[in-house]
Design an enzyme around this catalytic site. Sequence first.
Site, PDB file in Angstrom:
ATOM      1  N   TYR A  56       0.854  -1.188   0.000  1.00 24.99           N
ATOM      2  CA  TYR A  56       0.000   0.000   0.000  1.00 24.99           C
ATOM      3  C   TYR A  56       0.891   1.239   0.000  1.00 24.99           C
ATOM      4  O   TYR A  56       1.386   1.679   1.030  1.00 24.99           O
ATOM      5  CB  TYR A  56      -0.922   0.030   1.218  1.00 24.99           C
ATOM      6  CG  TYR A  56      -1.849  -1.157   1.376  1.00 24.99           C
ATOM      7  CD1 TYR A  56      -2.099  -2.052   0.338  1.00 24.99           C
ATOM      8  CD2 TYR A  56      -2.474  -1.387   2.583  1.00 24.99           C
ATOM      9  CE1 TYR A  56      -2.950  -3.133   0.498  1.00 24.99           C
ATOM     10  CE2 TYR A  56      -3.338  -2.466   2.751  1.00 24.99           C
ATOM     11  CZ  TYR A  56      -3.563  -3.329   1.715  1.00 24.99           C
ATOM     12  OH  TYR A  56      -4.406  -4.394   1.891  1.00 24.99           O
ATOM     13  N   GLY A  57       1.099   1.774  -1.181  1.00 25.60           N
ATOM     14  CA  GLY A  57       1.918   2.979  -1.320  1.00 25.60           C
ATOM     15  C   GLY A  57       3.391   2.738  -1.081  1.00 25.60           C
ATOM     16  O   GLY A  57       4.100   3.627  -0.620  1.00 25.60           O
TER      17      GLY A  57
END
Length: 105
Positions: A56-57
């Site tokens: 996530y990111g």
Amino acid sequence: METRIFGRSGLRLSILGFGCGAVGGLMVRGSHTDQDRAIGLALDAGINYFDTAVQYGNGVSETNLGRVMAAHKRDDVTVGTKVRVPSGSAIGKTIAESMDGSLQR
């Protein structure tokens, strides 16, 4: 918030978890103020399980969640993260390195 014991782990987790994924974007692209407020509201509501992942990111979600949790200093919170093991990689080494990185974030 209703809680339940998670399997045989003994962990008592809220039936609702807080997703820190990139889809909604809050924990990856949101402002620190909005992240702090949202997690604070979740904790106040009794949520004690937070789901994230290094994917996530590229670690941003884990970093932001770690920052917010460090400020709250709670010992009743459980964070779940995930490990991606590419085919052909050394599974044990990949998992250990990913866990070390997640714990740092």
